[in-house]
Design an enzyme around this catalytic site. Structure first.
Site, short mmCIF file in Angstrom:
data_model
loop_
_atom_site.label_atom_id
_atom_site.label_comp_id
_atom_site.label_asym_id
_atom_site.label_seq_id
_atom_site.Cartn_x
_atom_site.Cartn_y
_atom_site.Cartn_z
N ARG A 156 8.37 2.67 5.12
CA ARG A 156 7.36 3.25 4.25
C ARG A 156 5.98 3.35 4.92
NH1 ARG A 156 7.90 3.22 -1.25
NH2 ARG A 156 5.92 2.15 -1.62
N ASP B 187 -0.84 -3.90 -5.93
CA ASP B 187 -0.06 -2.99 -6.76
C ASP B 187 1.40 -3.33 -6.47
OD1 ASP B 187 0.21 -0.75 -8.57
OD2 ASP B 187 0.92 0.41 -6.85
N CYS C 32 3.75 -0.81 -12.50
CA CYS C 32 4.11 0.37 -13.29
C CYS C 32 5.35 0.05 -14.13
CB CYS C 32 4.33 1.59 -12.41
SG CYS C 32 5.61 1.40 -11.15
N ALA D 262 0.78 -1.24 0.00
CA ALA D 262 0.00 0.00 0.00
C ALA D 262 0.81 1.29 0.00
CB ALA D 262 -0.94 0.00 1.20
N ALA D 263 2.01 1.30 0.54
CA ALA D 263 2.74 2.57 0.69
C ALA D 263 3.00 3.19 -0.68
CB ALA D 263 4.05 2.33 1.44
N PRO D 264 2.92 4.53 -0.78
CA PRO D 264 2.72 5.51 0.29
C PRO D 264 1.27 5.80 0.65
CG PRO D 264 3.15 6.65 -1.75
CD PRO D 264 3.26 5.18 -2.07
N GLY D 265 0.31 5.14 -0.01
CA GLY D 265 -1.07 5.25 0.44
C GLY D 265 -2.04 5.91 -0.51
N GLY D 266 -1.59 6.31 -1.69
CA GLY D 266 -2.50 6.96 -2.63
C GLY D 266 -3.68 6.09 -3.00
N LYS D 267 -3.41 4.84 -3.35
CA LYS D 267 -4.49 3.95 -3.73
C LYS D 267 -5.34 3.56 -2.52
CE LYS D 267 -1.94 2.17 -7.73
NZ LYS D 267 -0.74 3.02 -7.55
#
Length: 555
Positions: free
Chosen positions: A143, A183, A236, A115-120
């Site tokens: 992180r 992700d 990505c 999950a880091a940094p947490g945008g999603k």
């Protein structure tokens, strides 16, 4: 070309794409970067922000993301008070796609595994709308600080933050989640234009190493997905070994999984079945053993975002669905377990003083009020009583102190779903339905409410950020264009005219006959910018003492 790409990367992409498409791909590195922000659906919708936004038509919608906008990099939204109020998250446009594909609904149990940094995670939380559970995990301890901060800034109430390996999580959360986002950590080829430091990382970390890591992560993610659940895998990077080959191997090893087709629009392109068996590494091809690739036909249902096709960076995503008859008995048991915990959590938050513990809390709250009254009188008898009450005060638990604070300062807190838990003097509200976390590395076991001191409860910044202005007894209203708002966000003490405050009756004030006099009007205040909380302060009738911790201040 503005950046110097590794020769090995250029040769690889030319082999994959062919001469004509490779030229278009390579030319994209001379194009400008696309910048994006995404509105926080927990706090504001697009219609409201259209009225509030200081940038007008300088924000253009990102077609694949609810509340996502391209912005002109000159406007610097990270400096605006709306950022500090958690109204939006600054996020690369293509990176908004995976969370959209997960199709999260309010009430789902959701895991963001890497999950880091947490945008999603904040994007998923917006879709949950405070219902269900969000587990945000990252295995890199350093992180998780940024991860927790971003979740708290967004005002998420129903999240827990963990620092664990997928294998450890699978022992606690088997068949638990309706939705899982992986992700995955990857070689990062799609981020070269955004961040040229990724080029150095790519040269250090091999694609093969990343592929092995991803395979291990997916193995345990599948164990945690409930029957009928949905898993989105994304990277990505452009590397087929980390994309098409991973999904082909996964659905071959797990026939209960199938790839759900992603509709193609806005320049998105299908996955490449012809790349499933591609590898630069002979050892990697032998390691696969050719076993996985009867599943190649499903790969066209996955999706690629290419920088020469979309207004964003490179991404790959696959949507997988677990058959609803796989492990049906265990899945039913998991559902029953979650329902039972949800009911327990809801009851614990709503028994409104009927339980013995709440009656005890009411008595403790009464003791605190009498103590404050005795201190003010200054009489000998009352001073003796105050000393006795102080002794009782020291014996109050952290949770009792929280409830005493909440009764005086907040409205409607009794209806918040979840259960109170404390770690030392820190108090959290954990969302309903969370299993025991014993043995796991827990960063945040729930919504962090604050810390009990010797004589009072200190509310936390995460508490402020997740409140609505109308949930606080006292709030100070500042405008985002006012100097006072900027000074507050920098951590300064500010003057405040009483006419800028809004007062509402708490349960304690109602019992006392309503707010009257300066003593009732001064004290802890929720500071709001354009109606959205940004932190706490203490008002003495003239000046507002700033309650922002150093890590939350504007720099």
């Amino acid at each position: 070309m503005g950046i110097e790409l590794p020769g090995a990367f250029i040769a690889k992409m030319k082999r994959l794409l062919g001469d004509e498409e490779f030229e278009a791909f390579l030319a994209s590195y001379d194009d400008k970067r696309w910048y994006g922000l995404r509105l926080n659906a927990l706090k504001i919708d697009e219609e409201h922000y259209a009225e509030l936004s200081p940038w007008g038509n300088r924000l253009q919608p990102i077609p694949w993301a609810d509340g996502g906008y391209y912005y002109d990099d000159e406007i610097r939204p990270g400096k605006h008070p709306h950022y500090h109020a958690g109204l939006y998250y600054i996020q690369e446009p293509s990176a908004m796609a995976p969370a959209e594909l997960l199709d999260v609904k309010p009430g789902h149990y959701v895991l963001d595994l890497c999950a880091a940094p947490g945008g999603k995670s904040t994007q998923l939380a917006g879709k949950l709308q405070g219902r269900g559970v969000l587990v945000a995990n990252d295995n890199a301890r350093e992180r998780t600080k940024a991860l927790a901060k971003n979740i708290e800034l967004a005002g998420v109430r129903n999240a827990i933050v963990l620092n664990e390996e997928p294998e450890a999580l699978a022992t606690v959360f088997e068949l638990y989640f309706d939705r899982i986002l992986v992700d995955a950590p990857c070689s990062g080829e799609g981020m070269f234009r955004k961040d040229d430091s990724m080029i150095t990382q790519w040269e250090k970390h091999s694609v093969r190493r990343c592929a092995h890591m991803q395979r291990d992560i997916l193995k345990f993610a599948v164990k945690m997905l409930a029957p009928g659940g949905r898993l989105v895998y994304s990277t990505c990077t452009f590397s087929p070994e980390e994309n098409e080959a991973q999904i082909a191997a996964l659905v071959t090893e797990h026939p209960e999984l199938s790839v759900s087709e992603v509709p193609l629009a806005n320049g998105w392109m299908p996955g490449r079945p012809d790349w499933v068996d591609y590898s630069e590494d002979q050892e990697e091809r032998e390691d696969r053993g050719g076993k996985a690739f009867g599943a190649a036909g499903q790969i066209r249902r996955t999706v690629r975002l290419w920088p020469h096709k979309v207004r964003g960076e490179g991404h790959y995503a696959a949507v997988l669905v677990k058959a609803d008859d796989t492990g049906a008995v265990r899945g039913d048991q998991a559902g029953q377990f979650r329902q039972a915990n949800h009911q327990d959590g809801r009851n614990s938050g709503r028994d409104n003083g009927r339980s013995g513990k709440n009656r005890e809390m009411t008595a403790a709250h009464s003791r605190t009020s009498r103590y404050e009254g005795a201190e003010r009188t200054g009489k000998g008898k009352d001073k003796g009583q105050a000393a006795a009450l102080r002794r009782a005060d020291r014996e109050m638990s952290a949770e009792e102190r929280w409830k005493g604070f909440a009764k005086e300062q907040l409205l409607g807190f009794e209806l918040w779903p979840g259960k109170l838990i404390s770690y030392g003097n820190r108090v959290y509200l954990q969302p309903p339905g969370v299993p025991p976390l014993d043995g796991l590395q827990v960063v945040r076991p729930g919504w962090y409410l604050g810390e009990a001191g010797k004589h009072r409860f200190e509310p936390s910044q995460p508490l402020a950020m997740a409140l609505h202005e109308t949930e606080s007894v006292r709030s100070l209203r500042l405008g985002s264009d006012e100097e006072a708002a900027i000074r507050y966000l920098k951590g300064e003490t500010i003057e405040a005219d009483e006419g800028r405050f809004v007062y509402r009756l708490s349960e304690g004030a109602a019992r006392a006959g309503g707010i009257s006099g300066s003593a009732k009007r001064t004290g802890t205040v929720l500071v709001c910018v354009d109606g959205f909380p940004v932190g706490w302060g203490k008002w003495d009738g003239v000046m507002l003492k700033n309650g922002l911790a150093a890590g939350w201040r504007r720099t």
